[in-house]
Write a protein that holds these residues in place. Structure first.
Motif, PDB file in Angstrom:
ATOM      1  N   GLU A   1       0.831  -1.212   0.000  1.00  0.00           N
ATOM      2  CA  GLU A   1       0.000   0.000   0.000  1.00  0.00           C
ATOM      3  C   GLU A   1       0.863   1.260   0.000  1.00  0.00           C
ATOM      4  O   GLU A   1       0.546   2.246  -0.679  1.00  0.00           O
ATOM      5  CB  GLU A   1      -0.912  -0.006   1.223  1.00  0.00           C
ATOM      6  CG  GLU A   1      -2.076  -0.984   1.133  1.00  0.00           C
ATOM      7  CD  GLU A   1      -2.927  -0.963   2.391  1.00  0.00           C
ATOM      8  OE1 GLU A   1      -4.118  -0.595   2.302  1.00  0.00           O
ATOM      9  OE2 GLU A   1      -2.398  -1.305   3.473  1.00  0.00           O
ATOM     10  N   LYS A   2       1.954   1.233   0.752  1.00  0.00           N
ATOM     11  CA  LYS A   2       2.853   2.388   0.769  1.00  0.00           C
ATOM     12  C   LYS A   2       3.483   2.613  -0.608  1.00  0.00           C
ATOM     13  O   LYS A   2       3.583   3.756  -1.079  1.00  0.00           O
ATOM     14  CB  LYS A   2       3.945   2.180   1.818  1.00  0.00           C
ATOM     15  CG  LYS A   2       3.434   2.166   3.252  1.00  0.00           C
ATOM     16  CD  LYS A   2       4.577   1.924   4.227  1.00  0.00           C
ATOM     17  CE  LYS A   2       4.062   1.886   5.663  1.00  0.00           C
ATOM     18  NZ  LYS A   2       5.151   1.634   6.645  1.00  0.00           N
ATOM     19  N   SER A   3       3.893   1.523  -1.240  1.00  0.00           N
ATOM     20  CA  SER A   3       4.509   1.636  -2.564  1.00  0.00           C
ATOM     21  C   SER A   3       3.526   2.153  -3.603  1.00  0.00           C
ATOM     22  O   SER A   3       3.888   2.944  -4.483  1.00  0.00           O
ATOM     23  CB  SER A   3       5.062   0.276  -3.013  1.00  0.00           C
ATOM     24  OG  SER A   3       6.088  -0.156  -2.150  1.00  0.00           O
ATOM     25  N   ARG A   4       2.270   1.729  -3.497  1.00  0.00           N
ATOM     26  CA  ARG A   4       1.255   2.200  -4.439  1.00  0.00           C
ATOM     27  C   ARG A   4       1.037   3.707  -4.284  1.00  0.00           C
ATOM     28  O   ARG A   4       0.971   4.434  -5.273  1.00  0.00           O
ATOM     29  CB  ARG A   4      -0.069   1.458  -4.193  1.00  0.00           C
ATOM     30  CG  ARG A   4      -0.062   0.005  -4.603  1.00  0.00           C
ATOM     31  CD  ARG A   4      -1.308  -0.709  -4.089  1.00  0.00           C
ATOM     32  NE  ARG A   4      -2.519  -0.143  -4.671  1.00  0.00           N
ATOM     33  CZ  ARG A   4      -3.123  -0.618  -5.772  1.00  0.00           C
ATOM     34  NH1 ARG A   4      -2.610  -1.674  -6.398  1.00  0.00           N
ATOM     35  NH2 ARG A   4      -4.211  -0.063  -6.247  1.00  0.00           N
ATOM     36  N   LYS A   5       0.934   4.160  -3.042  1.00  0.00           N
ATOM     37  CA  LYS A   5       0.625   5.566  -2.800  1.00  0.00           C
ATOM     38  C   LYS A   5       1.812   6.483  -3.104  1.00  0.00           C
ATOM     39  O   LYS A   5       1.631   7.654  -3.440  1.00  0.00           O
ATOM     40  CB  LYS A   5       0.189   5.750  -1.352  1.00  0.00           C
ATOM     41  CG  LYS A   5      -0.357   7.119  -1.012  1.00  0.00           C
ATOM     42  CD  LYS A   5      -1.594   7.447  -1.851  1.00  0.00           C
ATOM     43  CE  LYS A   5      -2.782   6.558  -1.510  1.00  0.00           C
ATOM     44  NZ  LYS A   5      -4.016   6.984  -2.228  1.00  0.00           N
ATOM     45  N   LEU A   6       3.031   5.975  -3.013  1.00  0.00           N
ATOM     46  CA  LEU A   6       4.222   6.794  -3.212  1.00  0.00           C
ATOM     47  C   LEU A   6       4.849   6.612  -4.589  1.00  0.00           C
ATOM     48  O   LEU A   6       6.027   6.886  -4.784  1.00  0.00           O
ATOM     49  CB  LEU A   6       5.248   6.508  -2.119  1.00  0.00           C
ATOM     50  CG  LEU A   6       4.807   6.899  -0.709  1.00  0.00           C
ATOM     51  CD1 LEU A   6       5.872   6.519   0.315  1.00  0.00           C
ATOM     52  CD2 LEU A   6       4.492   8.385  -0.627  1.00  0.00           C
ATOM     53  N   HIS A   7       4.032   6.146  -5.529  1.00  0.00           N
ATOM     54  CA  HIS A   7       4.473   6.105  -6.927  1.00  0.00           C
ATOM     55  C   HIS A   7       3.940   7.349  -7.629  1.00  0.00           C
ATOM     56  O   HIS A   7       2.729   7.555  -7.740  1.00  0.00           O
ATOM     57  CB  HIS A   7       3.944   4.855  -7.637  1.00  0.00           C
ATOM     58  CG  HIS A   7       4.336   4.797  -9.087  1.00  0.00           C
ATOM     59  ND1 HIS A   7       3.536   4.226 -10.054  1.00  0.00           N
ATOM     60  CD2 HIS A   7       5.441   5.263  -9.738  1.00  0.00           C
ATOM     61  CE1 HIS A   7       4.129   4.336 -11.233  1.00  0.00           C
ATOM     62  NE2 HIS A   7       5.286   4.953 -11.062  1.00  0.00           N
ATOM     63  N   PHE A   8       4.849   8.205  -8.097  1.00  0.00           N
ATOM     64  CA  PHE A   8       4.470   9.441  -8.765  1.00  0.00           C
ATOM     65  C   PHE A   8       4.733   9.283 -10.262  1.00  0.00           C
ATOM     66  O   PHE A   8       5.883   9.099 -10.678  1.00  0.00           O
ATOM     67  CB  PHE A   8       5.253  10.619  -8.195  1.00  0.00           C
ATOM     68  CG  PHE A   8       5.013  10.812  -6.728  1.00  0.00           C
ATOM     69  CD1 PHE A   8       3.856  11.416  -6.276  1.00  0.00           C
ATOM     70  CD2 PHE A   8       5.938  10.346  -5.792  1.00  0.00           C
ATOM     71  CE1 PHE A   8       3.622  11.591  -4.914  1.00  0.00           C
ATOM     72  CE2 PHE A   8       5.715  10.515  -4.430  1.00  0.00           C
ATOM     73  CZ  PHE A   8       4.551  11.135  -3.992  1.00  0.00           C
ATOM     74  N   ALA A   9       3.660   9.347 -11.043  1.00  0.00           N
ATOM     75  CA  ALA A   9       3.742   9.104 -12.483  1.00  0.00           C
ATOM     76  C   ALA A   9       3.593  10.406 -13.255  1.00  0.00           C
ATOM     77  O   ALA A   9       2.749  11.250 -12.938  1.00  0.00           O
ATOM     78  CB  ALA A   9       2.660   8.120 -12.912  1.00  0.00           C
ATOM     79  N   VAL A  10       4.432  10.556 -14.280  1.00  0.00           N
ATOM     80  CA  VAL A  10       4.373  11.722 -15.172  1.00  0.00           C
ATOM     81  C   VAL A  10       4.209  11.202 -16.591  1.00  0.00           C
ATOM     82  O   VAL A  10       5.046  10.451 -17.076  1.00  0.00           O
ATOM     83  CB  VAL A  10       5.651  12.582 -15.068  1.00  0.00           C
ATOM     84  CG1 VAL A  10       5.581  13.749 -16.054  1.00  0.00           C
ATOM     85  CG2 VAL A  10       5.846  13.086 -13.648  1.00  0.00           C
ATOM     86  N   VAL A  11       3.122  11.589 -17.248  1.00  0.00           N
ATOM     87  CA  VAL A  11       2.897  11.190 -18.637  1.00  0.00           C
ATOM     88  C   VAL A  11       3.268  12.368 -19.534  1.00  0.00           C
ATOM     89  O   VAL A  11       2.625  13.412 -19.495  1.00  0.00           O
ATOM     90  CB  VAL A  11       1.432  10.766 -18.871  1.00  0.00           C
ATOM     91  CG1 VAL A  11       1.217  10.413 -20.341  1.00  0.00           C
ATOM     92  CG2 VAL A  11       1.082   9.579 -17.983  1.00  0.00           C
ATOM     93  N   GLY A  12       4.314  12.182 -20.313  1.00  0.00           N
ATOM     94  CA  GLY A  12       4.807  13.258 -21.183  1.00  0.00           C
ATOM     95  C   GLY A  12       6.281  13.510 -20.924  1.00  0.00           C
ATOM     96  O   GLY A  12       6.663  13.911 -19.823  1.00  0.00           O
ATOM     97  N   GLY A  13       7.116  13.293 -21.945  1.00  0.00           N
ATOM     98  CA  GLY A  13       8.559  13.455 -21.788  1.00  0.00           C
ATOM     99  C   GLY A  13       9.103  14.698 -22.443  1.00  0.00           C
ATOM    100  O   GLY A  13      10.296  14.757 -22.775  1.00  0.00           O
ATOM    101  N   GLY A  14       8.255  15.723 -22.613  1.00  0.00           N
ATOM    102  CA  GLY A  14       8.723  16.997 -23.138  1.00  0.00           C
ATOM    103  C   GLY A  14       9.337  17.845 -22.045  1.00  0.00           C
ATOM    104  O   GLY A  14       9.508  17.387 -20.898  1.00  0.00           O
ATOM    105  N   PRO A  15       9.680  19.093 -22.327  1.00  0.00           N
ATOM    106  CA  PRO A  15      10.304  19.956 -21.320  1.00  0.00           C
ATOM    107  C   PRO A  15       9.498  20.103 -20.041  1.00  0.00           C
ATOM    108  O   PRO A  15      10.057  20.071 -18.947  1.00  0.00           O
ATOM    109  CB  PRO A  15      10.453  21.294 -22.052  1.00  0.00           C
ATOM    110  CG  PRO A  15      10.541  20.924 -23.493  1.00  0.00           C
ATOM    111  CD  PRO A  15       9.640  19.745 -23.656  1.00  0.00           C
ATOM    112  N   THR A  16       8.172  20.251 -20.155  1.00  0.00           N
ATOM    113  CA  THR A  16       7.347  20.429 -18.953  1.00  0.00           C
ATOM    114  C   THR A  16       7.385  19.191 -18.075  1.00  0.00           C
ATOM    115  O   THR A  16       7.579  19.276 -16.857  1.00  0.00           O
ATOM    116  CB  THR A  16       5.892  20.758 -19.334  1.00  0.00           C
ATOM    117  OG1 THR A  16       5.866  21.951 -20.121  1.00  0.00           O
ATOM    118  CG2 THR A  16       5.042  20.965 -18.090  1.00  0.00           C
ATOM    119  N   GLY A  17       7.187  18.021 -18.672  1.00  0.00           N
ATOM    120  CA  GLY A  17       7.208  16.779 -17.909  1.00  0.00           C
ATOM    121  C   GLY A  17       8.562  16.499 -17.284  1.00  0.00           C
ATOM    122  O   GLY A  17       8.657  16.077 -16.124  1.00  0.00           O
ATOM    123  N   VAL A  18       9.620  16.756 -18.031  1.00  0.00           N
ATOM    124  CA  VAL A  18      10.978  16.516 -17.527  1.00  0.00           C
ATOM    125  C   VAL A  18      11.313  17.476 -16.391  1.00  0.00           C
ATOM    126  O   VAL A  18      11.854  17.078 -15.353  1.00  0.00           O
ATOM    127  CB  VAL A  18      12.000  16.642 -18.678  1.00  0.00           C
ATOM    128  CG1 VAL A  18      13.425  16.712 -18.128  1.00  0.00           C
ATOM    129  CG2 VAL A  18      11.863  15.464 -19.630  1.00  0.00           C
TER     130      VAL A  18
END
Length: 434
Positions: A199-216
């Motif tokens: 449960e801790k691992s699920r909640k502390l996974h931060f996902a970013v969709v988009g590898g352009g300048p803003t996402g990076v």
């Protein structure tokens, strides 16, 4: 009625008072039936600017207020310095450091916090609705002598189910506030007793969709925030924390020099930030991503940064020419909006910024392009106000390169449009970026 009769009676001894009273009553009655308030105070009439972003705000600042009556219509009453928006989302900078109020710049600018819903090109009118809480959606109409459409664009979801409901965009100050609150909420949740490691691992996974300048850049800022600040507050949770950048493209920072893209990728991987390119998001659920390649992947927070799509106002404009793929407004080199059928400029209507593109001269939807278009159009308008002929051949973009922060006081700078060898990655590039 009694008050009206009494007033007339008392004023009968002075005929001029009766004339003034009748004139006042007639004007008030007319005001209720028409909102046409075209000004004759300034020699060049009224310029209405839709939007307060890089294009609209830049034009507003530089227009000659002595000759133009300037009105800005925008749902937000401030300008945002978007390159540093990611920094505010994690507390590196405070929100007020990257905003500038529209009204604070000049007392000679009229402003309405509202949405523009429709444009009547034939009668030179715009139909608006208030964005204020006290009179939300109340309708009003403004006229114009010149209209500049710079309403920007929306984040592109590619019609992926669940993105709007469960993802967070990074376009405005409110998005940054929401991100900061959500990150802390995820850590507080994981710190509660009785939770399993899964449960801790699920909640502390931060996902970013988009590898352009803003996402990076956001990924880099979040990494710094977690490793430098939250690690001191939640040291017991660091082993459960992870970050992943997803992109359908074969590499991140695809518009940068190949070596800089590889440099950023290697730095991310060395710091434990996973990069998964060639990945397709099929659906976003409340706490998980559905990926074509991996199936369902849980997350605590999802940032969606995958490019831009047309603004609803632009979508409603059936009279103007639009680029088929992006649906951006098409203008000529002088930024005049073209009619869809005749391909002739619509009188006194201009467009710039992310919502527009130039015929046979397609440019990226970036702040750099929007700012240069604002500079160009302000010079054109100001020359017209001084009675000088417009000798410009039309707008020409001067590409000055791109920069992106990649974390740990390092950045990548690609200025190959200026000089083919002008690329840099590391601490010196960060100083230049900063």
């Amino acid at each position: 009625m009694f008050l009206f009769a009494t007033t007339i009676s008392r004023s009968a001894q002075n005929p001029s008072c009766v004339v003034l009273l009748r004139r006042s009553i007639t004007q008030k009655a007319f005001a209720k039936t028409s909102s046409r308030t075209r000004t004759l105070a300034k020699s060049q009439g009224k310029v209405v600017i839709l939007g307060s972003g890089w294009a609209g705000f830049g034009l507003m600042r530089q227009l000659d207020k002595k000759n133009y009556d300037v009105t800005v219509v925008s749902p937000r009453n401030y300008f945002v310095f978007t390159p540093l928006l990611a920094s505010t989302s994690v507390g590196t900078l405070e929100f007020r450091c990257i905003t500038e109020p529209v009204r604070g710049y000049s007392k000679d600018v009229d402003y309405h916090e509202a949405w523009c819903n429709k444009i009547d090109f034939d009668n030179q009118l715009i139909h608006c609705s208030s964005n204020l809480d006290d009179n939300k959606d109340e309708k009003f109409t403004l006229d114009y002598d010149k209209l500049v459409i710079s309403v920007g664009a929306y984040s592109n979801t590619f019609n992926t189910p669940g993105v709007k409901e469960h993802g967070i965009f990074l376009k405005d100050i409110n998005d940054a506030r929401r991100i900061r609150a959500r990150v802390l909420e995820c850590f507080e949740y994981a710190a509660q007793p009785g939770l399993s490691e899964e449960e801790k691992s699920r909640k502390l996974h931060f996902a970013v969709v988009g590898g352009g300048p803003t996402g990076v850049e956001f990924s880099a800022e979040l990494y710094d925030f977690i490793t430098e600040d939250l690690s001191r507050l939640y040291p017991q949770l660091m082993d459960y924390t992870r970050m992943t950048v997803y992109d359908v493209a074969p590499k991140i920072l695809g518009n940068f020099d190949k070596n800089l893209s590889n440099y950023a990728t290697s730095k991310f991987k060395r710091r434990g930030i996973q990069i998964k390119t060639g990945t397709h998001v099929l659906e976003v659920k409340k706490d998980s991503l559905c990926l074509k390649e991996e199936g369902e992947v849980p997350f605590g927070m999802l940032i969606w940064s995958t490019g831009l799509m047309h603004n609803p106002l632009v979508e409603s404009m059936t009279q103007v020419a639009k680029e088929p793929k992006s649906q951006r407004i098409i203008t000529d080199r002088h930024l005049r909006v073209l009619d869809k059928d005749s391909q002739i400029p619509i009188p006194s209507v201009y467009a710039m910024g992310d919502c527009a593109t130039i015929q046979e001269y397609d440019l990226p939807a970036t702040a750099q392009v929007a700012n240069q278009k604002a500079n160009y159009l302000s010079k054109v308008f100001n020359r017209e106000a001084r009675g000088k002929e417009i000798t410009e051949k039309g707008f020409s973009f001067d590409n000055r390169g791109s920069m992106a922060y990649i974390g740990k006081w390092e950045a990548v700078v690609d200025m190959t449009p200026v000089h083919q060898k002008a690329t840099e990655g590391g601490h010196m590039a960060w100083l230049f970026w900063r």
